[in-house]
Design a protein around this motif. Structure first.
Motif: not given
Length: 906
Positions: A11, A7, A228-229, A224
């Motif tokens: 982002a 991950t 990155a959320t 995330e």
């Protein structure tokens, strides 16, 4: 567990990784985790690699730097150079006073302007502080900042989701996501993968950081964290939106540059003329040029502008609009487009039943919001219902009231609210409006609502009769029922009737919820899905809506009259948005542009579409931001209202960001320029009126201040050209500019708005504050004052008066003429005394203050010594007053000529 890097590169893009399209097993495999969770060692290793689950902070500028920025002005540069020059010449009093003026201006700007960026801090505060996770098969509570991709999170009612998660093991989960999506209803979640692209509001197998669990339980795998959320992307959008310069600041900066260029050019030319032609001594010539610089610089203007804007801020605060940045006051007056969120801004954000469709016909329900007040009528008859003749409606109301997990409550302030979902709450309000005789109810088993089957069921005894009540999506319940209830009893279901009438309800933008029931034997208190498959009797359908605010309808009409476009930008369904827009009076032939259509348009196409459409539905934060930028590219001055986190980037980008004070999040308030303390859309229209009044008064002030500076500059220029004594010293000029001009300008700040102010279109924000007429007025009045001063000087010289007496008299005469000209400025092209003295009591206040200040500088010994003045006899005051009256009528004569000239040109 093996090392993973799944991950770290995702982002930046919305929906990066396409997690909602992947199955739970695919997600687990890609994140290299399992339902048993990560081991503590692996979680620690990932934390070291991807960083904490927190939004990055941004360093703020120190106080001293923010203070020093207020010296970054070309007009202040002239004063600072003048201060250095006078210090080198040993004129320390002049140096101190000039520096004091510069520092005062900077201080006013520093203390009046709050430039602190709190929005990012407020956004970080929305993150959950702790989380329940499963690691190595054991459930534990950890700090939310320690979450990493691959962690298994356990969610329960009341939890704030601590990171973006791919949900699995979902049990009746309902999540409140309006702060991200703009949707007014809670969202039912499930674990199945989606087979096509979906906007944020439709990703119903994901949970987003910062949103709240309303009901149900679930587990989710973290996909995330931190930046990155979805919340992190909004954080970046806020960070990347630069501070926009207001029209006023642009115009004042442009005006300052022009004055600077004029002053420098005149000083160079006059130095050559004075030094090489008139053989002025270098020191005397330099002091004269410093006097010219000080005279020509409207150093009081920044202070005056700040004072007028501050007064506007105070007036708006009393009218429930809190202004966070001073220039916003004047920007409101130029605003040409308002982009408004629907939910909670144009609507009540409180679902309301507007009608009930039964087999016997349609009932209308009056009232707004959660307040249980309003009549239920049938067939257009306004009399109260005779419940003995409306048994079908009574059965429907009992069903939706009993098969309901919400409750209605009233706080100490008398405001009604709902505990539970807004749709169920609206049904509770309907039951209270019906005011039926209270039934004896015993509740037994229930099937909670789940988006997988879209209904809720409850077994109960009502007045001794054992029943099952069913409530849910109309299409689902119609498939489960074989009969319908009518006044004559149960009859075969007329599906064609229901589908036809529901289509009509949907076209009005109403949401629908149906109810059914069936009698059951009394011996069994449990309930199962199999109990609902046979014998259900369809009762009817409730049509619900989040109603428009009544005051918003009037405010939109006012905005239209003022030439301001209103555009609705919402995350809601297009049909609902168009229906609400029609009720608000936004137009007749309305169409909605969806977020998907918006994504397909490039920036150039969007510039055109943004002006064509009034309704934008199913939008995301990026869409709102793009729309604001597209409108600004069309040279529009854009206001953006909102209350959710998803609105914050667009609010910051807009020329005027407007947040809701009651229902708005702290993030939205801190990103906004203006906060409405009553969440009332009509407050915006009142703020626009105040903004226009403030700008008019600012323009009047500029037209008041600049002629005086011009007259002072012309006096010095003509004296150097003629080779005579300079009529005023630098300190006398500073006194006139700061003490008297600022005092008199203060009165213009209290001028009421002119008639018809809200029936004229927004001004062109690109037009200079000094248009052709304004330049003429400055030249005309400046010439009048200069001529009056020179004629007075010539007369006094012929009478043998000394230099200090002449300078004192010229100073006092110019101040008196300014006072007279202040009355001219009250109305730009009308006879000024028509405005009425009593409409602005500040005129009398500043007149009294001016008399005191002039007595202070003319008659107090230490002021006489500092400013080189002498005491004047009473006859000199009468002469100055007479000159002022002549100036007043000369300007009024000019107004009359211009009015007739304009009239002759049609």
């Amino acid at each position: 567990m093996t090392t993973m890097h799944p991950t770290e590169h995702k982002a930046s893009e919305p929906g990066a990784g396409g997690w909602y399209r992947k199955s739970v097993q695919q997600t687990m495999t890609e994140l290299q985790t399992s339902p048993a969770g990560l081991s503590p060692d692996e979680a620690g290793a990932r934390l070291a690699r991807v960083g904490p689950n927190a939004l990055p902070a941004r360093d703020s500028d120190p106080l001293w730097l923010r203070f020093m920025r207020h010296f970054n002005d070309v007009l202040i540069y002239i004063l600072l150079v003048a201060a250095v020059a006078t210090a080198l010449m040993g004129h320390w009093t002049d140096t101190v006073v000039i520096l004091l003026v510069a520092v005062i201006n900077a201080g006013i700007g520093f203390f009046q302007e709050n430039k602190a960026e709190k929005s990012l801090a407020a956004l970080r505060g929305m993150l959950s502080s702790s989380a329940h996770v499963v690691r190595s098969g054991r459930k534990m509570e950890v700090d939310a900042s320690a979450l990493v991709p691959g962690d298994i999170v356990v969610l329960k009612p009341g939890d704030k989701i601590p990171a973006d998660v791919r949900l699995f093991d979902v049990h009746h989960l309902q999540v409140e996501e309006s702060m991200l999506t703009g949707e007014s209803l809670t969202v039912g979640k499930h674990a199945d993968a989606l087979d096509k692209d979906a906007l944020l509001a439709d990703r119903i197998n994901l949970g987003f950081s910062g949103t709240n669990v309303s009901s149900g339980n679930a587990r989710g795998v973290v996909i995330e964290t931190g930046a990155a959320t979805e919340l992190g992307r909004i954080n970046r959008m806020i960070s990347n939106v630069g501070e926009s310069e207001t029209p006023l600041l642009r115009q004042i900066a442009q005006l300052g540059k022009r004055i600077f260029q004029l002053i420098v050019g005149m000083m160079l030319a006059l130095f050559v003329i004075g030094f090489f032609w008139h053989d002025y001594p270098f020191g005397e010539l330099l002091l004269s040029l410093i006097s010219l610089a000080v005279a020509s610089v409207p150093e009081g203007l920044p202070a005056i502008v700040s004072i007028i804007l501050s007064l506007g801020v105070q007036r708006m605060a009393r009218n429930k609009a809190i202004i966070r940045k001073l220039p916003t006051v004047e920007t409101l007056g130029a605003m040409s487009v308002i982009c408004s969120d629907k939910t909670g801004t144009l609507t009540m954000n409180e679902m309301t039943v507007k009608g009930v469709l039964l087999a016997d016909g349609i009932y209308s329900v009056e009232g707004q919001s959660y307040e249980p007040r309003g009549r239920i009528t049938f067939g257009g008859v306004s009399e109260p219902l005779d419940w003995s003749r409306h048994g079908t409606l009574e059965a429907f109301i009992h069903a939706v009231d009993i098969c309901n997990d919400s409750s209605l409550q009233r706080n100490d302030e008398g405001r009604w609210s709902v505990v539970g979902g807004p749709t169920e709450g609206a049904l509770k309000v309907l039951a209270r409006k019906a005011d039926l005789a209270e039934a004896e109810v015993r509740k037994f088993g229930k099937i909670p609502f789940d988006s997988a089957y879209k209904y809720m069921a409850r077994r109960c005894d009502v007045d001794g009769q054992s029943l099952i009540y069913l409530k849910g999506a109309p299409d689902v319940l119609l498939r489960m029922c074989q009969q319908q209830l009518t006044a004559a009893g149960a009859e075969p279901l007329d599906r064609e009737y229901w589908e036809r009438e529901m289509s009509h309800i949907a076209s009005q933008g109403l949401r629908m919820l149906a109810a059914a029931y069936k009698p059951v034997p009394a011996q069994n208190e449990a309930i199962d899905h199999e109990d609902l498959q046979q014998g259900m009797i369809f009762l009817g359908v409730a049509g619900l809506m989040d109603p428009p605010r009544p005051e918003a309808i009037d405010a939109i009409a006012m905005c239209k009259r003022a030439g301001i476009q209103v555009k609705m930008i919402t995350g809601d369904h297009p049909d609902t948005a168009v229906a609400i827009a029609g009720m608000l009076g936004m137009g007749d032939d309305l169409r909605a542009m969806t977020g998907q259509e918006l994504e397909q348009a490039d920036d150039e196409q969007l510039r055109s579409l943004a002006m064509q459409y009034s309704v934008f539905a199913r939008t995301s934060p990026e869409h709102k931001l793009r729309l604001v930028r597209a409108l600004q590219a069309n040279q529009q001055v854009v206001g953006m209202t909102g209350d959710g986190v998803n609105d914050a980037p667009a609010l910051k980008q807009a020329d005027v960001g407007i947040a809701m004070g009651i229902k708005g999040t702290e993030v939205t308030k801190e990103a906004a320029d203006m906060v409405l303390t009553d969440d009332n859309f009509s407050t915006i229209a009142n703020a626009v009126r105040e903004g226009r009044r403030v700008y008019d008064n600012l323009k009047k002030t500029v037209l008041f201040v600049l002629p005086t500076n011009m007259a002072q500059g012309l006096l010095i220029v003509m004296a150097i050209l003629a080779g005579t004594v300079i009529p005023l010293s630098p300190l006398q000029i500073l006194w006139m500019n700061m003490a008297t001009s600022t005092t008199l300008s203060f009165a213009l700040a209290f001028e009421p708005g002119e008639p018809g102010m809200m029936r004229r279109p927004p001004r062109n924000a690109r037009e200079s504050i000094l248009n052709g007429f304004a330049v003429w007025r400055v030249l005309y009045v400046g010439g009048l004052l200069t001529a009056a001063a020179f004629l007075l000087e010539a007369w006094m010289l012929s009478n043998g008066q000394d230099t200090e007496h002449i300078r004192t008299m010229i100073l006092h005469t110019l101040v008196t003429a300014q006072w007279a000209y202040m009355f001219n400025c009250r109305l730009q092209d009308q006879f000024s005394l028509n405005a009425g003295l009593l409409r602005n009591a500040a005129l009398l206040t500043v007149t009294f203050a001016l008399i005191l200040l002039q007595c202070f500088v003319i008659y107090v010994p230490f002021m006489q010594s500092a400013f080189h003045t002498v005491a004047l006899p009473f006859s000199s005051w009468l002469i100055s007053l007479g000159i002022g009256v002549l100036v007043f009528f000369a300007v009024e004569l000019e107004k009359l000529v211009i009015r007739r000239w304009k009239a002759s040109r049609g």
